[in-house]
Design an enzyme around this catalytic site. Structure first.
Site, mmCIF file in Angstrom:
data_model
loop_
_atom_site.group_PDB
_atom_site.id
_atom_site.type_symbol
_atom_site.label_atom_id
_atom_site.label_comp_id
_atom_site.label_asym_id
_atom_site.label_seq_id
_atom_site.Cartn_x
_atom_site.Cartn_y
_atom_site.Cartn_z
ATOM 1 N N ASP A 1 29.229 63.939 76.949
ATOM 2 C CA ASP A 1 29.942 62.733 76.561
ATOM 3 C C ASP A 1 31.227 63.050 75.792
ATOM 4 O OD1 ASP A 1 28.652 63.700 74.396
ATOM 5 O OD2 ASP A 1 27.541 61.879 73.921
ATOM 6 N N ASP B 1 21.517 70.801 65.709
ATOM 7 C CA ASP B 1 22.755 70.931 64.934
ATOM 8 C C ASP B 1 22.478 70.838 63.430
ATOM 9 O OD1 ASP B 1 22.092 68.293 65.378
ATOM 10 O OD2 ASP B 1 24.161 67.593 65.473
#
Lengths: 659, 426
Positions: A389, A470
């Site tokens: 994205d 992350d």
């Protein structure tokens, strides 16, 4: 391998038998339904068990055989070829479409292609696009036209569908509340007689050819506001055309063969499938001179958002210096359509059987993708990691080519990232400027192989730990005080709105106004000053030159920064110790930048732009740069919000942490 | 090129130039698509090797006769590095136009095999281009972790034409193979410009020992289902150290030209779980005593690995142990070959007792392990079973090297007067 197969039995189809038709007639008889359900569940369970056992047995047998026949040139292992379904030569398709409050289904020639009876899901207008020559499903969408703006998305989609395709519509629950005139007119232009008068809780089914005949339409009016229209079942026949008529006649080239394969399978990608002047699928951007990242593998991490992937790959393949041979798209799950997109662009794609759930699933997918990347490119010292994205800036590779040697030589670096968390339209200004930050922004970044192989891979969170990869990478145990290099103006743009931790509101607030570089060939300024020690010299120089702002004014006000351009200003905020971000968070909030957690800091210093002036914020006394504060200046302290507001903010923070 | 053709044809009435023609056409085909291939045909390279000095010295010289490409054979074998071309379909269309029939053998990508549940596109492993009675076998080489090249096995799928060429006569494809990245040399032989390995004889030597074994990733996954992997900090650290020790040992022994293989616990780790066993505490290698060199010890010392102990002597039960970083030890066992078995020795320092570990005979295969190309016994299962018994699949933490192995035998005691020599501890 390369020839186009007109009708592979692509989608896994469930056979719809006479018993289902019978079942629907008996819908309202409760006891019988219960019995049927129990029976079906039992039957399913048994089938699943039998199938699993069968798969296991075949696998084991196959493997043993492989070992034994290693001396032979016969591939015994793979001779269990799946028998192809005979190509259906029938020229007519039977189509059944059902619309009701709690369930919709579509069956084509006895095969269920849509079935949705989940509760509180799938409300609105379901649309299915069939290939007019083969009858197979090219697109499946649902537009919740009970809610605002979904009708616009539907119009956009319908406009992209090629003429001649078969369109099937059916409403589940409610599909008219926000179905505006424009959308109704589009439906009318497709031949629907009912669409202009569709109203609250009506049931509706429609089958027609785009730009051609209508095969059937059924409608049941809702008798009163509180009730739904009766279920409708439309049974009709669709006449198939010849394959030649269904295809465009593009010149026969390798590219167009890929295009043809793609366009005969899926719909909703607009001009790439136009018969006249289709949009290119090969971009040939200018090569980069002295490209240091030409041989760096690029891993694109993808899920099942093929339209996003399509947009992402277009921008990636248009970036100067891109090397398509180094790109691998890793798809989380056995989804066909993302793979079709990958093949359209002639790239290689790898599918990954999903393990675990939600965040852990993403995390395992990341690990598998990174490991595979370094296996496939064993000579690589780095990998570029991208997500489906993101838009990729035209100078993305140029930016990396100019900075990658730092990652190789400076051990105090953790990554290079294309994304500046604080780089909004009103806070980023200089495309040639780089920063060092203690956070790891992700969203388009470079990973060093040694970091991955020696440190991250061996202790990557296991599936049962439901961690975000992350967030895990940002933990001090992993980051170990190392920093990332980021640009002032981001080289990626996060356009995803639908996602695991994403929604429209969140995107609007935190991502939409992010600045994105569109200037090609930006020459980065003073790259060497980004090395560990040089950077300190650079910061001291900057602080020495900076004008101290008037600390009696409100830092949230625009007037806090004078109406100048190109100056360097500094302000001091209170920061009691390293982890005290009370004032910073309030300041970030009023500056409308990322405030959900702390990003973009370097030793208690933040760098951004305000009114085209470089704007430095130093946290006193925690930051080592506190010594630059004139003794007359009192660091600004900003109150955290009152309790109840704080409580309300909690869910937002939780959401942000997963981004 | 017409003149050259007729000259070759004319000058060689006895030789069959049809093979030469096929090779020439093939080279034309691939050069028109800018695909760099190199010759790996063992038969032709053996002929070339005899004249290598002359060929090297006159890379452009015209050949008086068709000496190499006209030699009788069914195939000519070329290699292609996968990363140097883009899989264009155009190549095959041109090939067809030129009259070639072609066959492609694809299969799973082994570089993804070790990964949980990844399925990539299948990759091409072999191509065969046939023209009249001659065929070109094009072997596709892939780069693997460990800085080496790999080619896959040639397995025909069900629908393929088994009689397309006499497959059994192919030189490559019976097994997968591992090779060093070759240095190439552009030469002109029989008036054809072609790339060959710079040193054909060492390449030919490599061919004969190139068999590659893939790790048993599926079984390793099953193992970890039963016995979840140890991901504690200690385990991670030990694996990292063991890996770098193995890298250092490989580098050292390779530079001496001493052939070695993974032995004992390290071999078990590879075979059972495709990884270093975190509780094993050392790295074990095997070397045939005939490959022993006196400079092994100084070479390791130079590499920063001091000798920890030396047991036995070259004639009997030699065993070396080097001290790696923080307690991780490198054990090198020397293996003695008998008519029907192979053995290595052990020595207990305090008692002078000797032990003997027996193994069935084995040959060596290449494999990939912790980003290295290393040898393992091809008959790994027999090797591991000899050492660890039929229960080798079950992890054991308490291991006594004198009693636990199932192949251990008492082998007497060293005479006291030899102790100074055969039991050296540092």
């Amino acid at each position: 391998m390369d020839e186009w197969k007109p009708n592979p039995a692509a989608k896994p189809h469930k056979k719809r038998s006479w018993y289902l038709a019978w079942k629907y007639k008996l819908m309202n008889q409760r006891a019988l339904r219960k019995l049927c359900q129990t029976g079906a569940v039992l039957f399913l369970l048994v089938t699943v068990i039998v199938n699993i056992k069968l798969i296991l047995d075949t696998r084991r047998a196959a493997y043993e055989e492989e070992e034994e026949s290693a001396q032979d040139y016969d591939d015994e292992m793979l001779n269990v070829e799946v028998p192809r379904h005979p190509v259906n030569n029938k020229k007519v398709l039977d189509v059944e479409v059902y619309s009701s409050r709690s369930k919709v289904y579509v069956a084509v020639d006895g095969t269920t292609v849509l079935e949705d009876e989940a509760r509180e899901q799938g409300r609105g207008i379901h649309v299915i696009v069939l290939n007019q020559a083969t009858g197979h499903v090219m697109a499946k969408r649902v537009f919740d036209t009970y809610s605002p703006h979904e009708d616009e998305a539907m119009v956009l989609f319908l406009n992209m569908v090629a003429r001649g395709r078969i369109l099937i519509f059916t409403i589940k629950d409610e599909g008219s509340f926000h179905l505006k005139e424009t959308a109704k007119n589009v439906l009318k232009s497709l031949g629907s007689q009912v669409a202009p008068f569709l109203s609250w809780r009506d049931m509706w089914t429609f089958v027609g050819k785009k730009g051609g005949e209508v095969y059937g339409e059924k409608h049941a009016k809702s008798p009163a506001l509180s009730t739904w229209g009766d279920p409708v079942l439309l049974k009709t026949e669709v006449h198939l055309t010849s394959v030649e008529d269904a295809e465009c006649h593009w010149p026969d080239t390798e590219l167009n063969r890929r295009r043809k394969r793609f366009c005969s399978k899926v719909e909703g990608y607009g001009s790439v499938c136009s018969c006249k002047d289709p949009t290119p699928i090969e971009f040939n951007p200018d090569p980069l001179k002295n490209n240091k990242v030409f041989d760096v593998p690029v891993a694109v991490i993808a899920g099942n958002r093929p339209n996003y992937l399509y947009r992402m790959l277009r921008s990636l393949l248009s970036a100067q210096g891109v090397n398509p041979q180094m790109i691998t798209v890793f798809i989380d799950g056995y989804y066909e359509e993302p793979m079709d997109v990958v093949e359209l662009f002639g790239l290689s794609g790898i599918q990954h059987t999903p393990i675990s759930i939600k965040n852990a699933r993403v995390s395992q997918h990341y690990k598998a993708s990174l490991t595979a990347t370094f296996n496939l490119f064993p000579d690589a010292k780095f990998a570029v990691v991208l997500e489906e994205d993101l838009d990729i800036s035209v100078d993305f590779f140029s930016f990396l080519s100019q900075s990658i040697h730092l990652l190789e030589e400076d051990e105090s670096l953790y990554c290079i990232s294309a994304w500046n968390d604080q780089g909004y339209e009103h806070t980023a200004e200089d495309p040639s400027l780089l920063y060092r930050v203690e956070t790891m922004p992700g969203l388009g970044w470079v990973l060093r192989k040694s970091l991955y192989k020696d440190e991250l891979e061996p202790k990557w969170p296991t599936p049962e730990k439901l961690w975000d990869w992350d967030m895990w990478m940002r933990m001090p145990e992993q980051r170990k005080g190392r920093e990332c290099i980021i640009p002032d103006i981001s080289r990626s743009y996060h356009f995803g709105i639908v996602g695991l931790n994403m929604n429209g509101y969140f995107h609007e607030a935190y991502f939409k106004k992010h600045k994105f570089n569109t200037v090609p060939n930006v020459q980065l300024k003073n790259v060497e000053s980004l090395r560990k020690d040089n950077y300190e010299t650079e910061i001291h120089r900057l602080l020495g030159e900076a004008e101290v702002l008037d600390h009696s004014k409100n830092p949230c006000e625009d007037s806090f920064v004078p109406d100048t351009e190109g100056r360097v200003y500094v302000m001091f905020i209170r920061m009691e110790q390293e982890a005290d971000f009370t004032t910073w968070t309030q300041l970030a909030k009023c500056l409308h930048i990322w405030d959900l957690d702390v990003r973009g800091n370097h030793k208690g210093l933040w760098r951004l732009f305000r009114k085209k002036n470089h704007f430095l914020v130093v946290g006193v006394p925690a930051s080592p740069y506190s010594s630059k504060k004139p003794s007359s200046v009192t660091p600004i302290y900003m109150e955290p919000p009152a309790k109840e507001e704080g409580a309300a903010a909690v869910p937002a923070v939780a959401a942000a942490e997963q981004t | 090129n017409g003149a050259a053709v007729s000259r070759v044809r004319g000058s060689q009435p006895g030789q069959d130039s049809s093979r030469w023609h096929v090779v020439r056409k093939f080279l034309g085909l691939i050069s028109s698509h800018n695909i760099p291939v190199y010759l790996i045909d063992p038969l032709i390279l053996a002929l070339v090797d005899k004249d290598i000095e002359q060929i090297r010295s006159s890379p452009d010289g015209p050949s008086p006769e068709c000496k190499y490409f006209c030699a009788p054979r069914d195939f000519t074998t070329f290699a292609l590095l996968d990363k140097t071309w883009k899989h264009e379909v155009g190549l095959f269309r041109t090939a067809e136009k030129m009259g070639f029939q072609w066959l492609k053998v694809i299969n799973k990508d082994p570089r993804l095999d070790g990964m949980d549940d990844l399925s990539g596109m299948e990759i091409p492993l072999h191509y065969i281009f046939k023209l009249a009675s001659h065929a070109i076998h094009l072997v596709v080489f892939y780069e693997r972790s460990g800085n080496f090249l790999w080619h896959g096995p040639l397995r025909l799928k069900h629908h393929m034409d088994r009689k397309f060429v006499p497959f059994r006569k192919l030189h490559f494809g019976r097994y997968p193979g591992a090779f060093e990245k070759p240095e190439l040399l552009l030469v002109s032989i029989d008036d054809l410009k072609v790339q060959i390995p710079k040193n054909p004889s060492s390449f030919l030597e490599e061919v004969s020992h190139s068999r590659f074994l893939e790790c048993r990733y599926r079984e390793a996954r099953a193992f970890f289902q039963l016995y979840p992997d140890d991901t504690s900090l200690d385990a991670v650290e030990f694996r990292k150290k063991a890996k770098s020790l193995l890298h250092l040992a490989t580098q050292t022994l390779n530079s001496l030209g001493v052939k070695f293989w993974l032995s004992s616990g390290t071999c078990l780790g590879w075979y059972r779980q495709c990884n270093v066993i975190p509780h094993s505490k050392d790295v074990d290698l095997g070397i045939f005593i005939r490959d022993y060199k006196a400079d092994i010890i100084p070479a390791f010392q130079k590499a920063g690995l001091p000798l920890k102990h030396k047991f036995g002597k070259v004639e009997d039960s030699l065993e070396l142990s080097f001290q790696g970083e923080d307690d991780v030890k490198l054990d090198i066992f020397f293996f003695y070959e008998e008519d029907d078995h192979i053995w290595n020795g052990g020595t207990q320092a305090k008692s002078g007792k000797k032990f003997k570990y027996l193994f069935p005979k084995f040959t060596l295969c290449w494999t990939e392990f912790v980003e290295l190309k290393v040898h393992v016994p091809c008959e790994t299962l027999q090797y591991v079973e000899a050492n660890y018994g039929p229960e080798w699949k079950v992890p054991v933490k308490a291991w006594d090297w004198k009693s636990s192995p199932s192949n251990v035998q008492d082998n007497g005691v060293w005479p006291i007067d030899e102790w100074d020599n055969v039991i050296q501890i540092y």
